[in-house]
Design a protein around this motif. Structure first.
Motif, PDB file in Angstrom:
ATOM      1  N   UNK A   1      51.218  42.823  29.065  1.00  0.00           N
ATOM      2  CA  UNK A   1      51.138  44.141  28.425  1.00  0.00           C
ATOM      3  C   UNK A   1      49.765  44.767  28.628  1.00  0.00           C
ATOM      4  N   UNK A   2      48.701  43.984  28.452  1.00  0.00           N
ATOM      5  CA  UNK A   2      47.345  44.510  28.638  1.00  0.00           C
ATOM      6  C   UNK A   2      47.119  44.883  30.102  1.00  0.00           C
ATOM      7  N   UNK A   3      47.595  44.052  31.012  1.00  0.00           N
ATOM      8  CA  UNK A   3      47.464  44.380  32.430  1.00  0.00           C
ATOM      9  C   UNK A   3      48.200  45.654  32.789  1.00  0.00           C
ATOM     10  N   UNK A   4      49.351  45.877  32.187  1.00  0.00           N
ATOM     11  CA  UNK A   4      50.116  47.105  32.424  1.00  0.00           C
ATOM     12  C   UNK A   4      49.349  48.333  31.955  1.00  0.00           C
ATOM     13  N   UNK A   5      48.719  48.231  30.783  1.00  0.00           N
ATOM     14  CA  UNK A   5      47.918  49.345  30.280  1.00  0.00           C
ATOM     15  C   UNK A   5      46.717  49.611  31.180  1.00  0.00           C
ATOM     16  N   UNK A   6      46.059  48.561  31.655  1.00  0.00           N
ATOM     17  CA  UNK A   6      44.921  48.735  32.559  1.00  0.00           C
ATOM     18  C   UNK A   6      45.339  49.417  33.859  1.00  0.00           C
ATOM     19  N   UNK A   7      46.509  49.027  34.391  1.00  0.00           N
ATOM     20  CA  UNK A   7      47.013  49.678  35.598  1.00  0.00           C
ATOM     21  C   UNK A   7      47.226  51.162  35.365  1.00  0.00           C
ATOM     22  N   UNK A   8      47.799  51.490  34.224  1.00  0.00           N
ATOM     23  CA  UNK A   8      48.081  52.888  33.922  1.00  0.00           C
ATOM     24  C   UNK A   8      46.789  53.684  33.758  1.00  0.00           C
TER      25      UNK A   8
ATOM     26  N   UNK B   1      51.126  59.403  26.968  1.00  0.00           N
ATOM     27  CA  UNK B   1      51.575  59.375  28.356  1.00  0.00           C
ATOM     28  C   UNK B   1      51.972  57.971  28.787  1.00  0.00           C
ATOM     29  N   UNK B   2      51.246  56.968  28.285  1.00  0.00           N
ATOM     30  CA  UNK B   2      51.562  55.581  28.623  1.00  0.00           C
ATOM     31  C   UNK B   2      52.964  55.219  28.152  1.00  0.00           C
TER      32      UNK B   2
ATOM     33  N   UNK C   1      54.401  47.964  23.171  1.00  0.00           N
ATOM     34  CA  UNK C   1      53.575  48.662  22.187  1.00  0.00           C
ATOM     35  C   UNK C   1      53.156  47.711  21.068  1.00  0.00           C
ATOM     36  N   UNK C   2      54.094  46.891  20.615  1.00  0.00           N
ATOM     37  CA  UNK C   2      53.796  45.957  19.529  1.00  0.00           C
ATOM     38  C   UNK C   2      52.736  44.941  19.950  1.00  0.00           C
ATOM     39  N   UNK C   3      52.841  44.429  21.167  1.00  0.00           N
ATOM     40  CA  UNK C   3      51.861  43.465  21.657  1.00  0.00           C
ATOM     41  C   UNK C   3      50.475  44.094  21.786  1.00  0.00           C
ATOM     42  N   UNK C   4      50.433  45.322  22.282  1.00  0.00           N
ATOM     43  CA  UNK C   4      49.149  46.015  22.396  1.00  0.00           C
ATOM     44  C   UNK C   4      48.576  46.346  21.026  1.00  0.00           C
TER      45      UNK C   4
ATOM     46  N   UNK D   1      53.759  48.728  43.901  1.00  0.00           N
ATOM     47  CA  UNK D   1      52.724  49.311  43.064  1.00  0.00           C
ATOM     48  C   UNK D   1      51.359  48.681  43.305  1.00  0.00           C
ATOM     49  N   UNK D   2      50.321  49.508  43.143  1.00  0.00           N
ATOM     50  CA  UNK D   2      48.965  48.997  43.228  1.00  0.00           C
ATOM     51  C   UNK D   2      48.614  48.275  41.932  1.00  0.00           C
ATOM     52  N   UNK D   3      47.726  47.304  42.032  1.00  0.00           N
ATOM     53  CA  UNK D   3      47.328  46.522  40.865  1.00  0.00           C
ATOM     54  C   UNK D   3      45.821  46.624  40.684  1.00  0.00           C
ATOM     55  N   UNK D   4      45.407  46.817  39.447  1.00  0.00           N
ATOM     56  CA  UNK D   4      43.977  46.862  39.143  1.00  0.00           C
ATOM     57  C   UNK D   4      43.489  45.551  38.550  1.00  0.00           C
ATOM     58  N   UNK D   5      44.398  44.650  38.279  1.00  0.00           N
ATOM     59  CA  UNK D   5      44.029  43.340  37.745  1.00  0.00           C
ATOM     60  C   UNK D   5      44.979  42.291  38.291  1.00  0.00           C
ATOM     61  N   UNK D   6      44.506  41.075  38.332  1.00  0.00           N
ATOM     62  CA  UNK D   6      45.291  39.962  38.858  1.00  0.00           C
ATOM     63  C   UNK D   6      45.408  38.908  37.767  1.00  0.00           C
ATOM     64  N   UNK D   7      46.608  38.401  37.584  1.00  0.00           N
ATOM     65  CA  UNK D   7      46.825  37.349  36.599  1.00  0.00           C
ATOM     66  C   UNK D   7      46.511  35.990  37.212  1.00  0.00           C
ATOM     67  N   UNK D   8      45.851  35.157  36.417  1.00  0.00           N
ATOM     68  CA  UNK D   8      45.549  33.796  36.846  1.00  0.00           C
ATOM     69  C   UNK D   8      45.442  32.906  35.613  1.00  0.00           C
ATOM     70  N   UNK D   9      45.308  31.616  35.847  1.00  0.00           N
ATOM     71  CA  UNK D   9      45.170  30.651  34.757  1.00  0.00           C
ATOM     72  C   UNK D   9      43.736  30.135  34.728  1.00  0.00           C
ATOM     73  N   UNK D  10      43.175  30.067  33.527  1.00  0.00           N
ATOM     74  CA  UNK D  10      41.800  29.580  33.387  1.00  0.00           C
ATOM     75  C   UNK D  10      41.735  28.594  32.226  1.00  0.00           C
TER      76      UNK D  10
END
Length: 483
Positions: free
Chosen positions: A62-69, A86-87, A120-123, A7-16
């Motif tokens: 969860x937020x990254x998944x929604x952004x990808x969608x 649809x999500x 859904x609960x986390x979002x 799958x393509x990704x629109x965001x990358x997870x990292x630690x800050x």
């Protein structure tokens, strides 16, 4: 031949390391890097919530998944109702068609409704928080700039969330609305009734073999038992199997938390809250203060789940001093634990003086990690001819199941078991008390014999003389007398 693409990704997870406007110290958090920069609103939300790092990681995913969608599904975000519906459908049904193709490029497999409900609960929590931000931009670091495109799309979800509650408020009670703010459009689905999984506990008949023959130090070829036997893993396993500890609780025990009852020659093990527990030395407010000032460390719950020092805490019941005492059963196992732990201290533990206070260390003297112990336990299980599998009870958590069932088998009440396993609610221990399907059938057989039941008479008319091993459908004329 179809090849499923990644799958393509629109965001990358990292630690800050993030410093909230309301906090003096920086905190390490999981973050999402998008094409327009880090999603600062998510960092602010995570920093404000006093929750575990496991929860923070789940929210970020969860937020990254929604952004990808939003970015790849092709659905216009100007229609938030259709977007959210649809999500949820995409999460539940997946995005791959029968030809193993996916026009969105997401290539999501279908998820269970429990997993979908969790997302859904986390979002819900995040979008609830977004609604309350100035201008609904969710930007606190620089309030006067406009929201990024990603933040704008998330704000649409939050806006729809708020409007939906207004329009449908007459259909939902205040309590229900507070519990699930996504109720009408992307609410939780009613779960199908299922029977609880068969209990999976470590087989008691293999415990001594595991302790004596499984935990062998692979790096040592010495014939001397003090160099060959892995005393540390023995002690840790006994704490789970005979003391009922969760795997994660092992890694919060300090060296000073283990004492000897000289009268009975038994071990006394206390498990303190990772941060609020009493420090082993005077002059410190609590264990969090002790770790910081003396060792420049954090409680292990404060490390990210991806970091080796992370260890969870499932909020067991403690006394007012924020600790509980391990209750060994049978009590004789306490002496076995004490012997294994003493041998570990005498012959194998690497001195960690001045570096950390934890009881169990690796071969370099650093705090033992969950991942390394899981590896040692898996190797030991396989060494005695078993496969390490949750569904066979041979994983680490199978030992806690064995502890709870052993108490029930020997007549302890539900409240006694609750206290011994440090549950907050009496019903929490019920899952540990289940019998296996085989044990239920054996009980039925014993009951039938004890009640002197007369088995029903059966008449078989086989099609052929040679009937051994034939399927049951090949028998004709089966009759049964009625009692």
């Amino acid at each position: 031949m179809h090849i499923v693409q990644m799958p393509l990704l629109t965001s990358v997870r990292l630690k800050v390391d993030y410093q909230s406007p309301t906090q003096l110290n920086t905190i390490r958090l999981p973050a999402l890097m998008t094409s327009q920069g880090i999603l600062v609103s998510l960092l602010q939300y995570l920093s404000e919530k006093n929750r575990s790092n496991s929860w923070r990681a789940k929210v970020t995913t969860a937020v990254g998944t929604l952004l990808d969608f939003i970015a790849l599904s092709g659905i216009p975000f100007e229609n938030p109702t259709m977007l959210l519906k649809s999500f949820r459908t995409a999460l539940k049904s997946g995005t791959i068609d029968l030809d193993l193709e996916d026009p969105t490029g997401l290539y999501w497999p279908n998820r269970s409704h429990e997993h979908v409900d969790d997302i859904v609960s986390l979002l819900t929590g995040y979008t609830d928080w977004l609604i309350l931000q100035p201008g609904h931009s969710g930007v606190v670091l620089n309030p006067i700039r406009e929201a990024t495109k990603h933040e704008e799309k998330l704000n649409w979800c939050a806006y729809h969330h708020r409007q939906d509650n207004k329009l449908l408020s007459h259909l939902t009670s205040d309590e229900e609305r507070d519990q699930n703010r996504f109720r009408r459009e992307v609410g939780r689905e009613k779960a199908s009734p299922v029977i609880l999984d068969e209990v999976k506990r470590f087989p008691q008949e293999h415990l001594d073999t595991l302790l004596d023959e499984g935990f062998v130090r692979a790096s040592s070829r010495s014939v001397h038992k003090h160099m060959r036997i892995d005393y540390k893993s023995q002690a840790m396993t006994l704490l789970m199997n005979a003391g009922g500890l969760r795997k994660s609780e092992l890694f919060h025990i300090y060296l000073d938390d283990i004492e000897i009852d000289e009268e009975r020659c038994e071990a006394i093990v206390r498990v303190h809250h990772p941060s609020k527990g009493k420090a082993p030395e005077k002059g410190y407010k609590n264990r969090q203060d002790y770790l910081l000032r003396k060792f420049r460390m954090k409680p292990r719950t404060d490390y990210l789940k991806s970091e080796s020092l992370h260890a969870g805490w499932k909020a067991p019941t403690t006394n007012k001093q924020m600790f509980f005492v391990v209750q060994f059963y049978p009590p004789s196992r306490s002496q076995e634990f004490l012997l294994a732990f003493q041998n570990y201290l005498l012959y194998q533990r690497v001195d960690a003086r001045g570096r950390h206070p934890y009881a169990f260390t690796n071969t370099k003297g650093r705090p033992e990690t969950i991942k390394n112990f899981q590896r040692l336990h898996t190797q030991a299980v396989e060494r005695i001819g078993l496969s390490c599998c949750k569904y066979q009870g041979t994983s680490e958590h199978g030992h806690r199941h064995a502890y709870g069932y052993r108490l029930a088998e020997n007549g302890f009440s539900q409240l006694d078991i609750k206290d011994a396993m440090h549950h907050a609610h009496p019903d929490s221990c019920l899952v540990y008390l289940q019998k296996t399907d085989r044990e239920v059938r054996e009980t039925m057989r014993k009951t039938e014999t004890r009640k002197n039941f007369t088995p029903p008479a059966k008449t078989f008319e086989p099609e052929e003389t040679e009937t051994f091993g034939r399927p049951i459908a090949s028998y004709r004329g089966i009759t049964r007398s009625r009692n």
